[in-house]
Write a protein that holds these residues in place. Structure first.
Motif, PDB file in Angstrom:
ATOM      1  N   PRO A 136      -4.990   2.052   4.669  1.00  0.00           N
ATOM      2  CA  PRO A 136      -5.232   1.624   3.286  1.00  0.00           C
ATOM      3  C   PRO A 136      -5.431   0.116   3.157  1.00  0.00           C
ATOM      4  O   PRO A 136      -6.345  -0.333   2.451  1.00  0.00           O
ATOM      5  N   TYR A 151      -3.501  11.223  -1.411  1.00  0.00           N
ATOM      6  CA  TYR A 151      -3.223  11.955  -0.177  1.00  0.00           C
ATOM      7  C   TYR A 151      -2.211  11.126   0.595  1.00  0.00           C
ATOM      8  O   TYR A 151      -2.040   9.938   0.319  1.00  0.00           O
ATOM      9  N   VAL A 152      -1.536  11.780   1.552  1.00  0.00           N
ATOM     10  CA  VAL A 152      -0.481  11.078   2.284  1.00  0.00           C
ATOM     11  C   VAL A 152      -0.938  10.777   3.702  1.00  0.00           C
ATOM     12  O   VAL A 152      -1.368  11.668   4.433  1.00  0.00           O
ATOM     13  N   LEU A 153      -0.853   9.511   4.076  1.00  0.00           N
ATOM     14  CA  LEU A 153      -1.235   9.057   5.415  1.00  0.00           C
ATOM     15  C   LEU A 153       0.030   8.782   6.235  1.00  0.00           C
ATOM     16  O   LEU A 153       1.137   8.921   5.727  1.00  0.00           O
ATOM     17  N   THR A 154      -0.156   8.401   7.497  1.00  0.00           N
ATOM     18  CA  THR A 154       1.017   8.119   8.335  1.00  0.00           C
ATOM     19  C   THR A 154       1.460   6.665   8.216  1.00  0.00           C
ATOM     20  O   THR A 154       2.567   6.322   8.611  1.00  0.00           O
ATOM     21  N   GLY A 155       0.586   5.811   7.704  1.00  0.00           N
ATOM     22  CA  GLY A 155       0.958   4.405   7.589  1.00  0.00           C
ATOM     23  C   GLY A 155       0.096   3.662   6.591  1.00  0.00           C
ATOM     24  O   GLY A 155      -0.943   4.169   6.156  1.00  0.00           O
ATOM     25  N   LEU A 163       0.860  -1.187   0.000  1.00  0.00           N
ATOM     26  CA  LEU A 163       0.000   0.000   0.000  1.00  0.00           C
ATOM     27  C   LEU A 163       0.894   1.234   0.000  1.00  0.00           C
ATOM     28  O   LEU A 163       1.638   1.472   0.952  1.00  0.00           O
ATOM     29  N   CYS A 164       0.846   1.994  -1.091  1.00  0.00           N
ATOM     30  CA  CYS A 164       1.700   3.170  -1.246  1.00  0.00           C
ATOM     31  C   CYS A 164       0.957   4.197  -2.089  1.00  0.00           C
ATOM     32  O   CYS A 164       0.227   3.817  -3.017  1.00  0.00           O
ATOM     33  N   PRO A 165       1.179   5.506  -1.823  1.00  0.00           N
ATOM     34  CA  PRO A 165       0.511   6.525  -2.632  1.00  0.00           C
ATOM     35  C   PRO A 165       0.902   6.435  -4.114  1.00  0.00           C
ATOM     36  O   PRO A 165       0.177   6.915  -4.978  1.00  0.00           O
ATOM     37  N   TYR A 207       6.593   5.786   8.171  1.00  0.00           N
ATOM     38  CA  TYR A 207       7.676   6.749   7.938  1.00  0.00           C
ATOM     39  C   TYR A 207       7.690   7.147   6.466  1.00  0.00           C
ATOM     40  O   TYR A 207       6.649   7.213   5.832  1.00  0.00           O
ATOM     41  N   SER A 254      -2.782   2.155  -4.231  1.00  0.00           N
ATOM     42  CA  SER A 254      -2.987   3.384  -3.461  1.00  0.00           C
ATOM     43  C   SER A 254      -4.479   3.529  -3.238  1.00  0.00           C
ATOM     44  O   SER A 254      -5.277   3.141  -4.093  1.00  0.00           O
ATOM     45  N   ILE A 255      -4.887   4.063  -2.090  1.00  0.00           N
ATOM     46  CA  ILE A 255      -6.329   4.272  -1.911  1.00  0.00           C
ATOM     47  C   ILE A 255      -6.739   5.692  -2.280  1.00  0.00           C
ATOM     48  O   ILE A 255      -7.917   6.039  -2.196  1.00  0.00           O
ATOM     49  N   GLY A 256      -5.789   6.522  -2.714  1.00  0.00           N
ATOM     50  CA  GLY A 256      -6.162   7.862  -3.147  1.00  0.00           C
ATOM     51  C   GLY A 256      -4.989   8.815  -3.041  1.00  0.00           C
ATOM     52  O   GLY A 256      -3.964   8.497  -2.441  1.00  0.00           O
TER      53      GLY A 256
HETATM   54  C1  4GS Z   1      -1.147   5.471   1.114  1.00  0.00           C
HETATM   55  C2  4GS Z   1      -2.210   5.871   0.295  1.00  0.00           C
HETATM   56  C3  4GS Z   1      -0.287   6.328   1.981  1.00  0.00           C
HETATM   57  C4  4GS Z   1       2.716   7.135   2.639  1.00  0.00           C
HETATM   58  C5  4GS Z   1       2.342   5.393   4.350  1.00  0.00           C
HETATM   59  C6  4GS Z   1       3.795   7.729   3.514  1.00  0.00           C
HETATM   60  C7  4GS Z   1       3.432   6.070   5.177  1.00  0.00           C
HETATM   61  C8  4GS Z   1       1.703   6.395   3.459  1.00  0.00           C
HETATM   62  N1  4GS Z   1      -1.020   4.158   0.982  1.00  0.00           N
HETATM   63  N2  4GS Z   1      -2.674   4.793  -0.305  1.00  0.00           N
HETATM   64  N3  4GS Z   1       4.403   6.708   4.328  1.00  0.00           N
HETATM   65  N4  4GS Z   1      -2.675   7.096   0.077  1.00  0.00           N
HETATM   66  N5  4GS Z   1       0.765   5.699   2.590  1.00  0.00           N
HETATM   67  O1  4GS Z   1      -0.551   7.504   2.109  1.00  0.00           O
HETATM   68  O2  4GS Z   1      -1.960   3.742   0.112  1.00  0.00           O
END
Ligand code: 4GS
Length: 249
Positions: A143, A135-139, A86-88, A115, A131-133
């Motif tokens: 997702p 935007y940037v999440l903390t983990g 799971l990654c942006p 991180y 990616s679920i969208g």
């Molecule tokens: C997403 C997202 C996300 C990116 C995980 C920075 C911590 C973080 N993952 N869809 N490092 N949007 N991940 O924001 O899947």
């Protein structure tokens, strides 16, 4: 279907799967949720899972070895699992992808980052990046749980008969029409009379028109993918005429 989460925060996954429909799906054996913590695959005294990036810069990078070993561990009991990170930067998740995972796979491993991200070399053991969208999440836990939730509800028997009738929404690329239940009046707002009069052909027409209107308002991009019926043109005319009427008041 079986899901294993590679996560530094297994408690997050454990607690999030202890409610409602997902809990029931686990209890009935329709899905299985497990986790592997990469921290358990470290050898140093501080159980280090991250380090500073080569080349400098802010933030930390997740070390490849503990994550590699965690994936191998998960694969021991799920040799055919699809490994999903799971990654942006991945392909945007969709109902279409949820259907594919639910119907074509028996096992999935979710790789959840934290991180700044993973050491690039971990992607040699990843089959797909989602990616679920934008935007940037903390983990990656949220997702991964989003993907689990969307996939699990498509597995036969996970939704009860009552719940499954609410399926429609994205399957025909239209947004859901408005729904109401008792009371008929709340703070002066009334339920549209047509829905209370029992004429099912008129109810069907009202719902189709409301779905078209909502999609036109909020997600016009979806309309290109809708299989429009010949009656829809008349409904669009009504929608446009009503919109004009509202402007002139
Ligand atoms: C997403 C997202 C996300 C990116 C995980 C920075 C911590 C973080 N993952 N869809 N490092 N949007 N991940 O924001 O899947």
């Amino acid at each position: 279907m079986r899901f294993t989460f590679i996560t530094l925060f297994p408690e997050f996954i454990k607690q999030a799967t202890e409610f409602s429909i997902i809990k029931r799906a686990i209890d009935s054996g329709r899905i299985e949720v497990a986790w592997v913590n990469p921290r358990d695959f470290t050898e140093d005294k501080h159980n280090t899972v991250d380090d500073t990036p080569f080349g400098g810069g802010a933030g930390m990078v997740l070390k490849v070895e503990p994550f590699y070993l965690a994936i191998q561990q998960a694969k021991k009991s799920m040799p055919n699992a699809k490994v999903i990170a799971l990654c942006p930067g991945g392909t945007t998740f969709s109902q279409h992808k949820a259907n594919e995972l639910a119907h074509e796979y028996e096992e999935a491993i979710f790789l959840c980052g934290h991180y700044e991200g993973f050491d690039e070399r971990i992607f040699c053991w990843v089959d797909e990046i989602i990616s679920i969208g934008d935007y940037v999440l903390t983990g990656g836990e949220l997702p991964a749980l989003v993907v689990l939730d969307a996939v699990a509800r498509l597995i036969p028997g996970v939704l009860g008969k009552l719940e499954s009738t609410v399926e429609e929404s994205f399957s025909d690329n239209l947004l859901e029409y408005a729904q109401y239940t008792r009371p008929v009046e709340f703070k002066g707002m009334i339920v549209p009379p047509v829905l209370r009069e029992g004429n099912h052909s008129l109810i069907g027409k009202w719902r189709r028109k409301d779905a078209l209107k909502k999609t036109l308002d909020s997600r016009p991009d979806l309309l290109r993918r809708v299989n429009l019926k010949k009656e829809d043109m008349a409904l669009f005319h009504e929608i446009f005429d009503e919109a004009k009427g509202e402007k002139n008041v």
